[in-house]
Write an enzyme that holds these catalytic residues in place. Sequence first.
Site, mmCIF file in Angstrom:
data_model
loop_
_atom_site.group_PDB
_atom_site.id
_atom_site.type_symbol
_atom_site.label_atom_id
_atom_site.label_comp_id
_atom_site.label_asym_id
_atom_site.label_seq_id
_atom_site.Cartn_x
_atom_site.Cartn_y
_atom_site.Cartn_z
ATOM 1 N N HIS A 25 0.802 -1.229 0.000
ATOM 2 C CA HIS A 25 0.000 0.000 0.000
ATOM 3 C C HIS A 25 0.834 1.278 0.000
ATOM 4 O O HIS A 25 0.288 2.367 -0.125
ATOM 5 C CB HIS A 25 -0.949 0.028 1.189
ATOM 6 C CG HIS A 25 -0.262 0.357 2.486
ATOM 7 N ND1 HIS A 25 0.489 -0.555 3.182
ATOM 8 C CD2 HIS A 25 -0.184 1.517 3.189
ATOM 9 C CE1 HIS A 25 0.988 0.016 4.251
ATOM 10 N NE2 HIS A 25 0.598 1.279 4.296
HETATM 11 C C1 UD1 Z 1 -2.214 5.614 5.962
HETATM 12 C C2 UD1 Z 1 -0.917 6.014 6.672
HETATM 13 C C3 UD1 Z 1 0.082 4.890 6.562
HETATM 14 C C4 UD1 Z 1 -0.502 3.567 7.029
HETATM 15 C C5 UD1 Z 1 -1.774 3.309 6.233
HETATM 16 C C6 UD1 Z 1 -2.467 2.025 6.569
HETATM 17 C C7 UD1 Z 1 -0.332 8.411 6.617
HETATM 18 C C8 UD1 Z 1 0.581 9.404 6.025
HETATM 19 N N1 UD1 Z 1 -0.323 7.166 6.054
HETATM 20 O O1 UD1 Z 1 -1.912 5.477 4.585
HETATM 21 O O2 UD1 Z 1 1.193 5.190 7.367
HETATM 22 O O3 UD1 Z 1 0.422 2.551 6.818
HETATM 23 O O4 UD1 Z 1 -2.676 4.393 6.485
HETATM 24 O O5 UD1 Z 1 -3.531 1.864 5.681
HETATM 25 O O6 UD1 Z 1 -1.032 8.721 7.545
HETATM 26 N N2 UD1 Z 1 -9.445 5.034 1.742
HETATM 27 C C9 UD1 Z 1 -10.614 4.317 1.682
HETATM 28 N N3 UD1 Z 1 -11.213 4.008 2.856
HETATM 29 C C10 UD1 Z 1 -10.728 4.413 4.054
HETATM 30 C C11 UD1 Z 1 -9.556 5.167 4.075
HETATM 31 C C12 UD1 Z 1 -8.911 5.462 2.915
HETATM 32 O O7 UD1 Z 1 -11.083 3.946 0.627
HETATM 33 O O8 UD1 Z 1 -11.352 4.099 5.087
HETATM 34 C C13 UD1 Z 1 -8.761 5.337 0.495
HETATM 35 C C14 UD1 Z 1 -8.940 6.766 0.056
HETATM 36 O O9 UD1 Z 1 -9.135 6.759 -1.303
HETATM 37 C C15 UD1 Z 1 -7.606 7.412 0.399
HETATM 38 C C16 UD1 Z 1 -6.634 6.251 0.283
HETATM 39 O O10 UD1 Z 1 -7.374 5.104 0.683
HETATM 40 O O11 UD1 Z 1 -7.313 8.469 -0.448
HETATM 41 C C17 UD1 Z 1 -5.432 6.382 1.151
HETATM 42 O O12 UD1 Z 1 -5.803 6.669 2.505
HETATM 43 P P1 UD1 Z 1 -4.890 7.635 3.412
HETATM 44 O O13 UD1 Z 1 -5.445 7.778 4.760
HETATM 45 O O14 UD1 Z 1 -4.604 8.875 2.652
HETATM 46 O O15 UD1 Z 1 -3.516 6.903 3.504
HETATM 47 P P2 UD1 Z 1 -3.071 5.389 3.491
HETATM 48 O O16 UD1 Z 1 -2.429 5.125 2.188
HETATM 49 O O17 UD1 Z 1 -4.135 4.435 3.932
#
Ligand code: UD1
Length: 440
Positions: free
Chosen positions: A239
Site C-alpha cells: 500500500h
Molecule cells: C495511511 C498512513 C500509513 C498507514 C496506512 C495504513 C499516513 C501518512 N499514512 O496510509 O502510514 O500505513 O494508512 O492503511 O497517515 N481510503 C478508503 N477508505 C478508508 C480510508 C482510505 O477507501 O477508510 C482510500 C482513500 O481513497 C484514500 C486512500 O485510501 O485516499 C489512502 O488513505 P490515506 O489515509 O490517505 O492513507 P493510506 O495510504 O491508507
Amino acid sequence: MKILTIVGARPNFMKAGPIIGAINEHNRTLLENSANRPRQQVEAIRHVLVHTGQHYDEFMSGSFFNDLNLPKPDVHLGVGSGSHAVQTAEIMKKFEEVLLGEKPDVVVVVGDVNSTLACALVTSKICFDADGSRPLISHVEAGLRSFDRSMPEEINRILTDHVSDLLFVTEESGLRNLRNEGVSPDKVHFVGNTMIDSLLNFKEKAEKSTVLERLALVGQAGKNGGANAVTRYALLTLHRPSNVDNRAVFLNILGGLEELATDCPVVFPVHPRTQRRIREFGIEFDPGEAAKERKGDLRGSGNCRGGIVLTDPLGYLDFLCLMKHATLVVTDSGGIQEETTILGVPCITVRENTERPATVESGTNTIAGTKTETIKDAIRRQVGRKRENSVPKNWDGRAGARIVDILVRRHYEAFSFRRSLIAHAAPLRTDAPAANSIDA
Ligand code: UD1
C-alpha cells in the site's frame, strides 16, 4: 486524571487497544482496593477516545472496533481522505476544539500516521490557562527511524517525537535514535510494543476465523483436524505510495512474485489505494483454474501471474489468522514486519529500508528492495527457511500496562509539584495574558 487517546488510521487501532484495556484494568483494581475508602478519594482515570476519521469505511476502520473489542469513539472528527496538507489541517482544526472542550491531562498519540502528527502538534501549542498549562503529550511507538525522509511517516515520526513529553519506545533502535537526536533521556521509556500486546491477546481468538475456509486454503479435515490440513500459501500486502503509485515499480514488485505464485497461492488483500492503482494502471488479474474452488469474499482470484488471490482488505482477526498460517509473508507494511517476527513467519519486506531493525536482527524479516530480481532472490532464500520464534526485548504483552503505570506516576508527580507550588505561591497576577493567545 483524564486521558484522551487518538486513533485515525487502520494501524492505530491495535496499538491503542491495549492502552484502553490497561486503563480499564487500572480503574478496576483501584475500585477493588478502595472498598473501605470514601468514593471521592478514588480517582479513576477518565478516558476519552477520539477517532479522526482518517480511515472511515468498514474495511479500514469499522470492523477493527468489533474485532478488537474497542469502545465506540466518544468523539468522531469525520475528516476523511485528502492530500497530506488538507487531511492534517482538517484534523488540526477539529481537534483543537475538542481539546479545549475536554481539557485532558494527557493526550496519547500512537504510530506515525497523519492523525498522530496533527494531534500532537495541536496539543503542543494549546494552553488552557494563563499559566500556559497543557496536556502531557505521549507518543506510543516513538524513536523508529527509516532515515528516508521521502516517507510521509518518517516526517510524522520525527516531528511527533520532538514535540512529545513522554516517548514510549518499542525496540532498542528507538533508544539509540532518540539519544542521537538529543532527546532528553528522562522523557524516554522502553515499554515494548502495544501492537504485540494485541497480537498476543487475540491470537487464540483469531484461530476461530473462517477465513482459511472462505479462501479454500484448508483441506477436508479442517484447519485443526490435522497437521497438514492447511494448504501452503503466501500472503501479500502492498500500500505504500512509493510502491503502488508508480506503475513501473508496482509491476516490478508483481514480477518478483511470479515464481512464488506458480508454487503456491498468494493471497492479496488489497488496500483501497492499491485497488485504485490496479484499475488506473489496467493491471490484469485473469481468473485461473484455482479460482473456481474459491468463494466467499473474493472479488478476483487465481490469475495470469499464477495464483494471486485478490480480496478486499480484511479485518484484524481474519488477517491475523492468515498471517499465522502463511508459509511466507511479503509486505511493505511496518506493523506486519513486527507481527510476523512474533509469529515466527518468514517475512519479505519490499522496501529499501525498515524503521524496525529488530525484526531483521531477530531473523524473520528480510529487506528485499523493490526490484524484480532482488525480490525473487529473497523469496527463494526465505521459502525454505524454518519457522523461528524470536521475541525482541519487552514484546511480552505488557506494554499497555507499563504505559498506563508511567502516565499515572507522572500525573501524580506533576500534581504534587503543582500543589507545593500553590502552597508557596506569590499572589496571582491580574495582567496575565489570555489563554490560547498567540501573542507574546
Ligand atoms: C495511511 C498512513 C500509513 C498507514 C496506512 C495504513 C499516513 C501518512 N499514512 O496510509 O502510514 O500505513 O494508512 O492503511 O497517515 N481510503 C478508503 N477508505 C478508508 C480510508 C482510505 O477507501 O477508510 C482510500 C482513500 O481513497 C484514500 C486512500 O485510501 O485516499 C489512502 O488513505 P490515506 O489515509 O490517505 O492513507 P493510506 O495510504 O491508507
